[in-house]
Motif scaffolding. Structure first.
Motif, PDB file in Angstrom:
ATOM      1  N   VAL A 125      63.993  66.778 -19.274  1.00  0.00           N
ATOM      2  CA  VAL A 125      62.540  66.561 -19.369  1.00  0.00           C
ATOM      3  C   VAL A 125      61.846  67.296 -18.230  1.00  0.00           C
ATOM      4  N   PRO A 126      60.841  68.085 -18.522  1.00  0.00           N
ATOM      5  CA  PRO A 126      60.138  68.764 -17.425  1.00  0.00           C
ATOM      6  C   PRO A 126      59.367  67.748 -16.588  1.00  0.00           C
ATOM      7  N   PRO A 127      59.089  68.074 -15.326  1.00  0.00           N
ATOM      8  CA  PRO A 127      58.310  67.133 -14.510  1.00  0.00           C
ATOM      9  C   PRO A 127      56.889  67.009 -15.064  1.00  0.00           C
ATOM     10  N   LEU A 128      56.283  65.853 -14.846  1.00  0.00           N
ATOM     11  CA  LEU A 128      54.881  65.672 -15.240  1.00  0.00           C
ATOM     12  C   LEU A 128      54.004  66.588 -14.391  1.00  0.00           C
ATOM     13  N   PRO A 129      52.981  67.168 -14.975  1.00  0.00           N
ATOM     14  CA  PRO A 129      52.073  67.972 -14.141  1.00  0.00           C
ATOM     15  C   PRO A 129      51.477  67.087 -13.040  1.00  0.00           C
ATOM     16  N   LYS A 130      51.098  67.702 -11.934  1.00  0.00           N
ATOM     17  CA  LYS A 130      50.509  66.952 -10.816  1.00  0.00           C
ATOM     18  C   LYS A 130      49.011  66.734 -11.073  1.00  0.00           C
ATOM     19  N   TYR A 131      48.603  65.483 -11.018  1.00  0.00           N
ATOM     20  CA  TYR A 131      47.176  65.194 -11.163  1.00  0.00           C
ATOM     21  C   TYR A 131      46.697  64.436  -9.947  1.00  0.00           C
ATOM     22  N   THR A 132      45.430  64.628  -9.586  1.00  0.00           N
ATOM     23  CA  THR A 132      44.831  63.765  -8.573  1.00  0.00           C
ATOM     24  C   THR A 132      44.313  62.555  -9.326  1.00  0.00           C
ATOM     25  N   PRO A 133      44.815  61.372  -9.003  1.00  0.00           N
ATOM     26  CA  PRO A 133      44.407  60.221  -9.804  1.00  0.00           C
ATOM     27  C   PRO A 133      42.895  60.104  -9.839  1.00  0.00           C
ATOM     28  N   GLY A 134      42.364  59.963 -11.032  1.00  0.00           N
ATOM     29  CA  GLY A 134      40.942  59.706 -11.176  1.00  0.00           C
ATOM     30  C   GLY A 134      40.042  60.921 -11.185  1.00  0.00           C
ATOM     31  N   TRP A 135      40.482  62.067 -10.704  1.00  0.00           N
ATOM     32  CA  TRP A 135      39.575  63.207 -10.619  1.00  0.00           C
ATOM     33  C   TRP A 135      40.160  64.420 -11.329  1.00  0.00           C
ATOM     34  N   LYS A 136      39.384  64.998 -12.234  1.00  0.00           N
ATOM     35  CA  LYS A 136      39.872  66.144 -13.003  1.00  0.00           C
ATOM     36  C   LYS A 136      39.924  67.403 -12.139  1.00  0.00           C
ATOM     37  N   LEU A 137      39.004  67.510 -11.182  1.00  0.00           N
ATOM     38  CA  LEU A 137      38.927  68.736 -10.383  1.00  0.00           C
ATOM     39  C   LEU A 137      39.649  68.600  -9.042  1.00  0.00           C
ATOM     40  N   GLY A 138      40.428  67.549  -8.882  1.00  0.00           N
ATOM     41  CA  GLY A 138      41.074  67.334  -7.583  1.00  0.00           C
ATOM     42  C   GLY A 138      40.189  66.470  -6.699  1.00  0.00           C
ATOM     43  N   LYS A 139      40.636  66.257  -5.457  1.00  0.00           N
ATOM     44  CA  LYS A 139      39.914  65.328  -4.587  1.00  0.00           C
ATOM     45  C   LYS A 139      38.543  65.886  -4.192  1.00  0.00           C
ATOM     46  N   PRO A 140      37.461  65.134  -4.483  1.00  0.00           N
ATOM     47  CA  PRO A 140      36.128  65.632  -4.106  1.00  0.00           C
ATOM     48  C   PRO A 140      35.929  65.603  -2.591  1.00  0.00           C
ATOM     49  N   ASP A 141      34.976  66.400  -2.103  1.00  0.00           N
ATOM     50  CA  ASP A 141      34.647  66.384  -0.673  1.00  0.00           C
ATOM     51  C   ASP A 141      33.819  65.166  -0.316  1.00  0.00           C
ATOM     52  N   LEU A 142      33.070  64.669  -1.306  1.00  0.00           N
ATOM     53  CA  LEU A 142      32.238  63.495  -1.053  1.00  0.00           C
ATOM     54  C   LEU A 142      32.269  62.630  -2.304  1.00  0.00           C
ATOM     55  N   ILE A 143      32.595  61.342  -2.111  1.00  0.00           N
ATOM     56  CA  ILE A 143      32.595  60.419  -3.255  1.00  0.00           C
ATOM     57  C   ILE A 143      31.537  59.356  -2.987  1.00  0.00           C
ATOM     58  N   VAL A 144      30.607  59.197  -3.910  1.00  0.00           N
ATOM     59  CA  VAL A 144      29.562  58.181  -3.744  1.00  0.00           C
ATOM     60  C   VAL A 144      29.487  57.336  -5.007  1.00  0.00           C
ATOM     61  N   LYS A 145      28.856  56.181  -4.832  1.00  0.00           N
ATOM     62  CA  LYS A 145      28.852  55.186  -5.899  1.00  0.00           C
ATOM     63  C   LYS A 145      27.494  54.514  -5.960  1.00  0.00           C
ATOM     64  N   MET A 146      27.081  54.058  -7.129  1.00  0.00           N
ATOM     65  CA  MET A 146      25.855  53.275  -7.219  1.00  0.00           C
ATOM     66  C   MET A 146      26.017  52.011  -6.372  1.00  0.00           C
ATOM     67  N   LYS A 147      24.911  51.625  -5.676  1.00  0.00           N
ATOM     68  CA  LYS A 147      25.009  50.507  -4.744  1.00  0.00           C
ATOM     69  C   LYS A 147      25.292  49.180  -5.445  1.00  0.00           C
ATOM     70  N   GLU A 148      24.570  48.959  -6.569  1.00  0.00           N
ATOM     71  CA  GLU A 148      24.756  47.695  -7.280  1.00  0.00           C
ATOM     72  C   GLU A 148      24.889  48.010  -8.749  1.00  0.00           C
ATOM     73  N   PRO A 149      25.540  47.108  -9.483  1.00  0.00           N
ATOM     74  CA  PRO A 149      25.693  47.363 -10.919  1.00  0.00           C
ATOM     75  C   PRO A 149      24.362  47.216 -11.655  1.00  0.00           C
ATOM     76  N   PHE A 150      24.158  48.048 -12.655  1.00  0.00           N
ATOM     77  CA  PHE A 150      22.990  47.909 -13.510  1.00  0.00           C
ATOM     78  C   PHE A 150      23.438  47.208 -14.790  1.00  0.00           C
ATOM     79  N   PRO A 151      22.854  46.029 -15.062  1.00  0.00           N
ATOM     80  CA  PRO A 151      23.269  45.318 -16.274  1.00  0.00           C
ATOM     81  C   PRO A 151      22.688  45.984 -17.518  1.00  0.00           C
ATOM     82  N   VAL A 152      23.547  46.347 -18.450  1.00  0.00           N
ATOM     83  CA  VAL A 152      23.110  46.979 -19.693  1.00  0.00           C
ATOM     84  C   VAL A 152      23.212  45.916 -20.784  1.00  0.00           C
ATOM     85  N   PRO A 153      22.067  45.498 -21.339  1.00  0.00           N
ATOM     86  CA  PRO A 153      22.118  44.391 -22.294  1.00  0.00           C
ATOM     87  C   PRO A 153      22.920  44.754 -23.544  1.00  0.00           C
ATOM     88  N   ALA A 154      23.269  43.716 -24.315  1.00  0.00           N
ATOM     89  CA  ALA A 154      24.106  43.929 -25.498  1.00  0.00           C
ATOM     90  C   ALA A 154      23.330  44.656 -26.597  1.00  0.00           C
TER      91      ALA A 154
END
Ligand code: HEC
Length: 514
Positions: A125-154
């Motif tokens: 079996v060939p080795p699995l390709p190397k992936y950066t978990p979670g990121w398609k382009l590899g590790k970003p230089d800066l990772i940011v996130k929304m401060k609070e969740p926005f509730p999306v109604p049903a």
């Protein structure tokens, strides 16, 4: 089929003495492929980027066990072409990262399933390709996130909302790519990225009790403060060499998002990865969208049952350009889209042809090389929608009249080619021509109101006016005419008899416009 398969085939040919082209195909089918040598290389190379933990795809394809478990389904979706997903083609150009299996690969998967999915020698079996978990382009230089969740109604109408993410950037940066990860992918339809250095977005955000705010979206995919965007199924891409987005010191990142509700309460916390470069850009770029404004100026009005409702647009390039990527947008009724470039020498090239639009794969397609489009080249775009009951994506059953609009169940449609002017000083001329192009669409729409709609509206008004035909002579006198129309009486009264006939009133809109 790998080298081993070919060797086996040759041995088979020699053993049976069946040498000749006609028997070649037959002989190949006799070699039962196994997982380790034949199937794993195909799946690891073509499927595992998405079918692994933390990516959007439904199950992991990383081992003999988890691949065998879905073997039949894998054979089915590769045979039908549903997987790997890829919707762009061009007779004349190649796109980077084109996904697709060769006929031989599809057959190998089918044969493997048919022959009971043998594992083979697990050491191969060939080795699995190397992936950066979670990121398609590899590790970003800066990772940011929304401060609070926005509730999306049903349930309810689609939501357009903007969110502010402070970046705390101390110096101006050059951005090569932005990778977007929705927290609740079920409901996020698109996100446009831009920056704000005025503090206004923060103020608007502070004013609203829930996270984010309404109504500062620029709508224009590549406005001056744009950092690109993401839509369902899209993957982030690096800009080509020499190009970058500018991100000034102290800027806040703004996400202009569109939610389409799923029937379930969701909470959105988006994560964004930003990739910088130290190299200041040497070139500038712009987007040519056709028709402009996602078709908002093109009178999209699709009657129910029509299977090939078409809108076309043409634009002649005012300067020499080099194209590097294509993207497309429509909603569920989109069927096919095509953009061609007819060069000044008369030769026509196909920039992109999406034969089977799929709302869930709104990718950006990068040409593998810059495509040279000299000044005077005419771009032609054609967008086709299918509003028949045969369109399995049609959100209305039975089909309904659908017009351009912001709801996901309304329609939009356009193709965008991203270009760099050969000479960076030509950017202003290009933008002026694009502005003019949009204005022409806008004026054409104003001067020729949607025929059915406007006429129907006016006929209703005329019928109302005749309710005040008190003497019942079938004509409207100066006394009977409603006040809002009295000033125009003379203009509408074509024969000058001091009364308005039904015919004169029917013709009023075109008289008054003049
Ligand atoms: C670019 C990402 C991507 C790649 C590459 C990809 N898939 Fe998928 N796959 C998906 C997503 C997302 C779904 C879920 C689609 C949906 O629900 O409409 C999916 C669904 C599937 C399903 C389930 C189909 C069903 O009817 O339930 C199978 C089986 C599958 N993929 C197999 C494959 C195989 C085999 C390959 C490689 C040849 C592959 N995929 C490559 C993203 C990908």
């Amino acid at each position: 089929m790998g080298a081993v398969g070919v060797l086996l085939t040759m041995r088979y040919l020699i053993l049976t003495g069946m040498v000749g082209f006609a028997s070649l195909g037959l002989a190949e089918e006799r070699v039962a492929p196994n997982f380790s040598e034949h199937v794993a290389p195909i799946i690891f190379q073509n499927c595992t980027t998405c079918h692994r933990k933390g990516e959007g795809a439904p199950f992991e394809f990383t081992s003999y066990e988890n691949i065998r478990k879905r073997g039949k389904l894998i054979a089915r979706v590769t045979e039908s072409g549903f997987m790997p997903p890829w919707h762009a083609s061009s007779k004349d150009f190649k796109f980077t990262g084109e996904r697709g299996l060769t006929k031989a690969q599809v057959e190998t998967l089918a044969d493997w399933v048919e022959s009971g999915m043998p594992e083979g020698d697990s050491g191969k079996v060939p080795p699995l390709p190397k992936y950066t978990p979670g990121w398609k382009l590899g590790k970003p230089d800066l990772i940011v996130k929304m401060k609070e969740p926005f509730p999306v109604p049903a349930a309810g109408r689609d939501i357009y909302r903007s969110f502010v993410i402070p970046l705390d950037i101390r110096e101006t940066k050059w951005v090569k790519a932005v990778e977007f990860k929705p927290g609740a992918p079920e409901v996020v339809h698109h996100a446009l990225f831009r920056y704000d250095t005025t503090g206004r977005a923060r103020q608007l955000d502070a004013r609203s009790p829930t996270p984010g705010f309404r109504g500062m979206g620029e709508g224009n995919a590549l406005g001056p403060r744009s950092l690109g965007g993401w839509a369902v199924g899209g993957s982030a891409r690096f800009l080509p060499d020499g190009l970058a987005y500018r991100l000034p010191r102290g800027a806040d990142l703004i996400l202009d998002m569109h939610f389409h509700l799923s029937g379930k309460l969701e909470k959105e916390i988006s994560t964004v990865g930003i990739y910088f470069t130290d190299e200041p850009p040497t070139d500038v770029f712009a987007a040519i969208q056709m028709p402009p404004r996602f078709g908002a100026l093109s009178r999209v009005d699709i009657p129910p049952g029509v299977k090939d409702y078409t809108v076309e647009d043409s634009f002649v390039l005012p300067v020499d350009l080099e194209a590097f990527s294509m993207s497309a947008h429509a909603h569920y009724l989109g069927k096919s889209m095509r953009m061609t470039a007819t060069l000044p020498n008369g030769k026509t090239l196909e920039l992109i042809h999406i034969r089977d639009w799929d709302f869930t794969w709104q990718e950006e397609y990068n040409f593998s090389d810059f495509v040279s489009l000299p000044r005077g080249t005419r771009l032609d775009t054609r967008v086709v929608w299918d509003n028949s009951a045969n369109n399995p994506s049609n959100p209305h059953n039975p089909p309904r009249r659908v017009r351009w609009g912001l709801q996901s169940t309304d329609e939009m449609g356009s193709l965008t080619v991203t270009v760099k002017p050969k000479n960076r000083r030509d950017l202003a001329a290009l933008q002026a021509a694009l502005g003019q192009h949009a204005r022409e669409h806008y004026n054409a729409r104003r001067n020729r109101p949607e025929p059915g709609r406007a006429r129907g509206l006016w006929q209703g008004i005329v019928a109302n006016i005749f309710k005040s035909d008190k003497d019942g002579n079938g004509k409207i006198s100066r006394e009977e005419v409603p006040e809002w129309l009295s000033r125009s009486f003379g203009k509408i009264d074509l024969d000058g008899d001091g009364e308005l006939s039904r015919d004169e009133l029917d013709k009023a809109p075109s008289r008054l416009r003049r």
